[in-house]
Design an enzyme around this catalytic site. Sequence first.
Site, mmCIF file in Angstrom:
data_model
loop_
_atom_site.group_PDB
_atom_site.id
_atom_site.type_symbol
_atom_site.label_atom_id
_atom_site.label_comp_id
_atom_site.label_asym_id
_atom_site.label_seq_id
_atom_site.Cartn_x
_atom_site.Cartn_y
_atom_site.Cartn_z
ATOM 1 C CD GLU A 295 12.713 -5.862 -5.175
ATOM 2 O OE1 GLU A 295 13.337 -5.375 -4.202
ATOM 3 O OE2 GLU A 295 13.264 -6.160 -6.241
ATOM 4 N N GLY B 2 11.475 -5.571 3.171
ATOM 5 C CA GLY B 2 11.717 -4.366 3.963
ATOM 6 C C GLY B 2 13.161 -3.891 3.928
ATOM 7 C CB CYS C 157 10.982 -0.206 0.631
ATOM 8 S SG CYS C 157 11.102 0.403 -1.047
ATOM 9 C CD GLU D 50 9.877 -5.243 -8.416
ATOM 10 O OE1 GLU D 50 9.740 -4.372 -7.558
ATOM 11 O OE2 GLU D 50 8.941 -5.926 -8.887
ATOM 12 C CD1 TRP E 162 -0.047 -1.500 3.118
ATOM 13 C CD2 TRP E 162 0.664 0.611 3.280
ATOM 14 N NE1 TRP E 162 0.776 -1.422 4.215
ATOM 15 C CE2 TRP E 162 1.230 -0.131 4.340
ATOM 16 C CE3 TRP E 162 0.973 1.972 3.185
ATOM 17 C CZ2 TRP E 162 2.082 0.433 5.287
ATOM 18 C CZ3 TRP E 162 1.833 2.535 4.126
ATOM 19 C CH2 TRP E 162 2.370 1.769 5.160
ATOM 20 C CG ASN E 163 5.180 1.282 0.427
ATOM 21 O OD1 ASN E 163 4.791 0.399 -0.333
ATOM 22 N ND2 ASN E 163 6.447 1.586 0.566
ATOM 23 C CD GLU F 184 10.689 -1.737 6.631
ATOM 24 O OE1 GLU F 184 10.011 -2.769 6.751
ATOM 25 O OE2 GLU F 184 10.879 -1.165 5.550
HETATM 26 P P1 NAD Z 1 2.492 -6.703 3.540
HETATM 27 O O1 NAD Z 1 3.474 -7.823 3.412
HETATM 28 O O2 NAD Z 1 1.637 -6.663 4.732
HETATM 29 O O3 NAD Z 1 1.504 -6.698 2.281
HETATM 30 C C1 NAD Z 1 1.977 -6.633 0.950
HETATM 31 C C2 NAD Z 1 0.999 -7.338 0.043
HETATM 32 O O4 NAD Z 1 1.012 -8.728 0.360
HETATM 33 C C3 NAD Z 1 -0.451 -6.889 0.204
HETATM 34 O O5 NAD Z 1 -1.089 -6.871 -1.045
HETATM 35 C C4 NAD Z 1 -1.033 -7.974 1.096
HETATM 36 O O6 NAD Z 1 -2.432 -8.099 0.969
HETATM 37 C C5 NAD Z 1 -0.310 -9.194 0.579
HETATM 38 N N1 NAD Z 1 -0.252 -10.313 1.521
HETATM 39 C C6 NAD Z 1 -0.365 -10.288 2.882
HETATM 40 N N2 NAD Z 1 -0.295 -11.531 3.395
HETATM 41 C C7 NAD Z 1 -0.121 -12.373 2.344
HETATM 42 C C8 NAD Z 1 0.028 -13.780 2.211
HETATM 43 N N3 NAD Z 1 0.003 -14.585 3.282
HETATM 44 N N4 NAD Z 1 0.194 -14.291 0.982
HETATM 45 C C9 NAD Z 1 0.253 -13.511 -0.114
HETATM 46 N N5 NAD Z 1 0.088 -12.164 -0.068
HETATM 47 C C10 NAD Z 1 -0.081 -11.598 1.146
HETATM 48 O O7 NAD Z 1 3.349 -5.372 3.370
HETATM 49 P P2 NAD Z 1 2.816 -3.867 3.457
HETATM 50 O O8 NAD Z 1 2.588 -3.536 4.887
HETATM 51 O O9 NAD Z 1 1.700 -3.673 2.481
HETATM 52 O O10 NAD Z 1 4.071 -3.058 2.886
HETATM 53 C C11 NAD Z 1 5.069 -2.531 3.680
HETATM 54 C C12 NAD Z 1 6.334 -3.333 3.542
HETATM 55 O O11 NAD Z 1 6.715 -3.410 2.164
HETATM 56 C C13 NAD Z 1 7.512 -2.699 4.241
HETATM 57 O O12 NAD Z 1 8.255 -3.682 4.904
HETATM 58 C C14 NAD Z 1 8.329 -2.110 3.100
HETATM 59 O O13 NAD Z 1 9.690 -1.915 3.383
HETATM 60 C C15 NAD Z 1 8.094 -3.120 2.030
HETATM 61 N N6 NAD Z 1 8.368 -2.549 0.714
HETATM 62 C C16 NAD Z 1 9.463 -2.999 0.032
HETATM 63 C C17 NAD Z 1 9.774 -2.449 -1.211
HETATM 64 C C18 NAD Z 1 10.962 -2.937 -2.002
HETATM 65 O O14 NAD Z 1 11.018 -2.676 -3.191
HETATM 66 N N7 NAD Z 1 11.914 -3.620 -1.392
HETATM 67 C C19 NAD Z 1 8.973 -1.440 -1.743
HETATM 68 C C20 NAD Z 1 7.869 -1.007 -1.005
HETATM 69 C C21 NAD Z 1 7.566 -1.575 0.229
#
Ligand code: NAD
Length: 476
Positions: free
Chosen positions: A244, A246, A278, A457, A145-146, A380
Amino acid sequence: MLMRIDGKDTGGVGGDWIDVKNPATGVFIDRVPSGTPDDVSCAVEAADAAAGGWKKKTMRERGVILFHAAGLVREQHKDIAKLLTMEQGKPLKEAIDEVRGFACILEYYAGISAHSTGEAIRLGLAGDCMVVHEPIGICGAIIPWNMPVIIMGWKTGPALLAGNTMVLKPASTTPLSCLKLAAILNKAGLPPGVLNVVTGSGESVGAAIVRHPLIGKVSFTGDCTTGNKIRTMASGQSKELTLELGGSDPMIVMDDADIDKAVEGALRGRFYNAGQTCTAIKRLYVHDMIANAFVKKLKVRVEALKTGNGLEPGIDLGPMNSAGQRDLITDMVKDVTENGKGTILTGGYSLTGPSYDAGYFYLPTLVSDVSPDARLLNDEIFGPVLPVVSVPDLDTAIKEANRSRYGLGASVWTTNLATTKRVFDEVHAGIIWVNRHLTVPPEIPFGGMNESGIGRENGSHALESYSRTKTLFLGW
Ligand code: NAD
């Protein structure tokens, strides 16, 4: 409500819906179907039916559709950005940048489509070989969502250009901008079934994407814990994974740095998107010799930041995306205040009062004298809180930077070439910026080391990661 972009609304099969609300006001914006594994199967069927025709198009033909979509996104960028601000919370100016960034990504991939090549290998008397890149088939994309719009671009741009079809799941709090962009891609000429969006929870829709046997690759962006669950779910399947995850990016400021430039870098690098990025700067290591002057200037700039509803003019920080995210940050700061693990220099609490009560606002926060075992230096921090640690020399700065289990990005602020080289060689991260942080144009590969994930990516690397090589051996 759009569920699949082939026009069939499969949503609400079970009759459940997810309400999308503005995190600044709590006001209802729209609702989307709470999809099920059956919806994922329907979407995979559509993607499978479309795969043959899409693969047969030339890369240039696919690139033209992406380019056309980029033009439509640019035309409608203000409306899409407003929708993004309403569901995600970020200030409108940041949402506009993000939507334009999506258009840039599509333009970049459309541009490289003209240069796509394979390889010819001459083997003398043994024969000649031709190596080509083929699409993987059906790819799954799971979006957080970020930065939902940019991350959708990072996945759809290379995957579709390479000739794959896709099933994409947006985060439950930010599905609307992704759905809007999918509709635009459709309007730009993407054949029905090439891109399929299924809204719903991670446990239901996300897990069904990971487990589906016809999906050949999953590209996931999100939290490390979810990433690990996905690794486990995918084990035993012949599925490619890009994860990708945290980060806890360190910023190192040396005594020869341009202090004003570094202060502005820290401000943007930490507080952009209310710290929910991130590769945000999540730990700041500043040389003893300049620490006082640096922190004094940074504090003035932090205290001038305006927090509020991202749709209002002049706002620098919107709300956190959810109550849960705000509570996580609150707990991490409490770990410092209640256990004597640091000194709050400014901020340190959620905003309350008539303009803030319905939203999830957290004041931009600086913390000094942070003890090494504080959560702020080990977990994080996905919000607007910056721990500052002063260090006596570069050796200590590098050692502290590498103390993290993450390895997404890092930056060094210096005018010294030898310092730059040491940080580049010794700090564990997928990207090292010098006198810069956070900037990720579409041309450069992006991804982490250690717990920050696997795969890259962006750039031509991503295009390769959505392809498989196939070799023709001609024995003369
Ligand atoms: P999250 O893992 O809670 O959710 C991400 C996505 O995964 C959502 O669409 C969610 O519905 C889905 N999801 C949740 N549980 C799942 C499961 N069991 N199986 C499959 N899909 C599932 O993460 P978030 O809170 O939405 O995002 C924040 C995190 O993302 C932070 O840790 C941030 O650092 C990371 N992030 C990383 C990058 C990168 O490029 N490295 C970019 C942006 C955000």
